[in-house]
Write an enzyme that holds these catalytic residues in place. Structure first.
Site, PDB file in Angstrom:
ATOM      1  N   ARG A 154      27.257   1.887   1.832  1.00 58.71           N
ATOM      2  CA  ARG A 154      28.260   2.231   0.908  1.00 58.71           C
ATOM      3  C   ARG A 154      29.728   1.287   0.921  1.00 58.71           C
ATOM      4  O   ARG A 154      29.972   1.392   2.430  1.00 58.71           O
ATOM      5  CB  ARG A 154      28.307   3.737   1.566  1.00 58.71           C
ATOM      6  N   HIS A 161      33.344   8.083   1.724  1.00 58.03           N
ATOM      7  CA  HIS A 161      31.971   8.952   1.207  1.00 58.03           C
ATOM      8  C   HIS A 161      32.138  10.018  -0.092  1.00 58.03           C
ATOM      9  O   HIS A 161      30.833   9.534  -0.515  1.00 58.03           O
ATOM     10  CB  HIS A 161      31.310  10.046   2.710  1.00 58.03           C
ATOM     11  N   TYR A 218      34.871   6.074  11.575  1.00 58.11           N
ATOM     12  CA  TYR A 218      34.357   6.193  12.493  1.00 58.11           C
ATOM     13  C   TYR A 218      33.085   4.684  12.148  1.00 58.11           C
ATOM     14  O   TYR A 218      31.541   5.055  12.303  1.00 58.11           O
ATOM     15  CB  TYR A 218      32.916   7.329  11.609  1.00 58.11           C
TER      16      TYR A 218
HETATM   17  C1  LIG Z   1      22.515  21.227   2.770  1.00 58.02           C
HETATM   18  C2  LIG Z   1      24.096  20.462   2.562  1.00 58.02           C
HETATM   19  N1  LIG Z   1      24.560  20.728   3.977  1.00 58.02           N
HETATM   20  C3  LIG Z   1      25.907  19.770   4.240  1.00 58.02           C
HETATM   21  C4  LIG Z   1      25.837  19.534   3.197  1.00 58.02           C
HETATM   22  C5  LIG Z   1      27.727  19.000   3.692  1.00 58.02           C
HETATM   23  N2  LIG Z   1      27.328  17.239   2.602  1.00 58.02           N
HETATM   24  C6  LIG Z   1      27.684  16.647   2.144  1.00 58.02           C
HETATM   25  S1  LIG Z   1      27.291  14.693   1.776  1.00 58.02           S
HETATM   26  C7  LIG Z   1      26.369  15.252   3.375  1.00 58.02           C
HETATM   27  C8  LIG Z   1      26.151  13.162   3.862  1.00 58.02           C
HETATM   28  C9  LIG Z   1      24.718  12.704   3.096  1.00 58.02           C
HETATM   29  O1  LIG Z   1      24.512  12.450   3.529  1.00 58.02           O
HETATM   30  P1  LIG Z   1      23.343  11.219   2.824  1.00 58.02           P
HETATM   31  O2  LIG Z   1      22.142  12.237   3.065  1.00 58.02           O
HETATM   32  O3  LIG Z   1      23.067   9.930   3.903  1.00 58.02           O
HETATM   33  O4  LIG Z   1      23.672  10.858   1.205  1.00 58.02           O
HETATM   34  P2  LIG Z   1      24.746  10.116   1.125  1.00 58.02           P
HETATM   35  O5  LIG Z   1      26.571  10.796   0.824  1.00 58.02           O
HETATM   36  O6  LIG Z   1      25.437   8.993   1.910  1.00 58.02           O
HETATM   37  O7  LIG Z   1      24.571   9.435   0.120  1.00 58.02           O
HETATM   38  C10 LIG Z   1      26.711  16.406   3.785  1.00 58.02           C
HETATM   39  C11 LIG Z   1      26.399  16.715   4.876  1.00 58.02           C
HETATM   40  C12 LIG Z   1      25.721  19.601   1.845  1.00 58.02           C
HETATM   41  N3  LIG Z   1      26.022  19.114   0.724  1.00 58.02           N
HETATM   42  N4  LIG Z   1      25.133  20.342   1.906  1.00 58.02           N
END
Ligand SMILES: Cc1ncc(C[n+]2csc(CCOP(=O)(O)OP(=O)(O)O)c2C)c(N)n1
Length: 364
Positions: free
Chosen positions: A258, A262, A271
């Site tokens: 990425r 985020h 981080y």
């Molecule tokens: C069930 C749930 N837990 C927590 C969140 C908060 N949250 C939003 S994005 C994220 C990280 C997700 O990371 P990843 O699956 O690696 O996808 P990326 O954002 O890097 O594309 C979190 C913890 C959420 N949206 N849904």
């Protein structure tokens, strides 16, 4: 009884075709028509420029929070490009490149990111699911769709996208298990962009790869260089062929990065190091693909410049269109209460009324 070793037959391949200079491994180079190659390049640049503009508009207060795709264009375009119109695309919240490829209008995404539900509507006849915010919640949906497509004997498939962080969720494991047991035509595209917000991939799992999680569910898994569109496309084509033949699901781990925040509510400087970011900059998927296309004489400086000009105009005119729709919709914040329940519970009705009354007071 002596203790015996249970031999595991499965292995995981890693596939990379283009080197960082855009030179292909001739033995692995997929046969892709010139038109499709150029369409894929255009789609990658279009998604990148769109997000660059969106980031500026968000900083100016014109858009709400959104998750940019910047850096992950090859992982998305290389996979979505193998779908046909009857297949299904099931995204999370970072799949703007895939959604644009499928036909979602730029103005629709702008409207959505400005907080208007209408922007999230999928155009009629486009077999996509809406954006899913709860991490991993979309993965079982894609398996369910795959199951239905299989029951219909349609020969079509469902492709779903998620991040490295999503592989720690129960939904991911339940979906993979179901897909394996019922042999559903589902392609799981894990965009391993190294972080789940601030949590690095190493803290997500002790496994060496995310692709190897497929082994436990008895399905094929492959790890690909997710910044190499030729590798991504090859892996996705193989997976699609398998699904269409009735040979079931595949997990593809795209190793990518990425390159931006985020979401617009995040500060990656907290981080990750600048050095790390610079290392990945050198593997920019668009630059690499451009070098390949240029060497094949399909692209040159002039063609790139004219594409950039065309996209600049398209993105700006999408903003004008979105702005006009926002004015027409003349929306008030209390609509946030309106779409959660078929019948609104009393306590929400009270809150909605309080908000409307407050608005009326404020407006005299
Ligand atoms: C069930 C749930 N837990 C927590 C969140 C908060 N949250 C939003 S994005 C994220 C990280 C997700 O990371 P990843 O699956 O690696 O996808 P990326 O954002 O890097 O594309 C979190 C913890 C959420 N949206 N849904």
């Amino acid at each position: 009884m002596p203790r015996k070793e249970i031999g595991l037959e499965s292995t995981i391949d890693y596939l990379s075709i283009l080197d960082t200079k855009g030179k292909p491994d001739k033995d692995l180079e997929p046969r892709i028509g010139k038109e499709l190659l150029l369409d894929m390049h255009r789609a990658m640049v279009r998604a990148r420029r769109f997000d660059e503009h969106q980031l500026r508009w968000q900083r100016q207060g014109r858009l709400g929070t959104f998750a940019p795709v910047i850096g992950q264009e090859a992982s998305q375009i290389g996979t979505v490009a193998v779908l046909d119109d009857q297949d299904w695309m099931v995204p999370a919240y970072r799949q703007s490149a895939a959604a644009l490829w499928r036909g979602t209008p730029l103005a629709g995404l702008l409207l959505y990111n400005a907080g208007y539900n209408e922007g999230g509507e999928i155009p009629e006849g486009q077999n996509d699911l809406p954006i899913a915010i709860p991490v991993a919640s979309q993965i079982p949906h894609a398996v369910g769709i795959g199951y239905a497509l299989k029951q219909e004997g349609s020969g079509h498939l469902a492709m779903t996208y998620f991040g490295d962080g999503a592989t720690s969720e129960g939904d991911f494991h339940e979906a993979m298990n179901f897909a394996g047991v019922f042999n559903t035509p589902t392609i799981f595209v894990c965009e391993n962009n190294q972080y789940a917000i601030s949590v690095p991939r190493e803290k997500q799992t002790r496994a060496g790869t995310l692709a190897q999680k497929a082994i436990a569910y008895g399905i094929p898994g492959i790890q690909v260089d997710g910044n190499d569109i030729l590798a991504v496309y090859s892996a996705a084509s193989e997976a699609a062929e398998r699904a269409r033949k009735g040979d079931g699901p595949t997990l593809i781990e795209c190793v990518t990065y990425r390159m931006a925040v985020h979401t617009t509510a995040d500060d990656p400087g907290k981080y990750r190091t600048q050095k790390e970011e610079e290392q990945w900059q050198k593997k920019d998927p668009i630059e690499r693909f451009r070098k390949y296309l240029t060497a094949r004489k399909l692209l040159n400086k002039k063609k790139i410049e004219s594409l950039e000009e065309e996209l600049e105009k398209e993105v700006k005119s999408a903003w004008d269109e979105a702005e006009q729709r926002m004015a027409e919709l003349d929306r008030h914040p209390e609509v946030m209460f309106d779409h959660l329940y078929g019948e609104m519970p009393a306590y929400l009705g009270t809150q909605r009324k309080a908000m409307t009354d407050e608005d009326d007071d404020a407006n005299g």
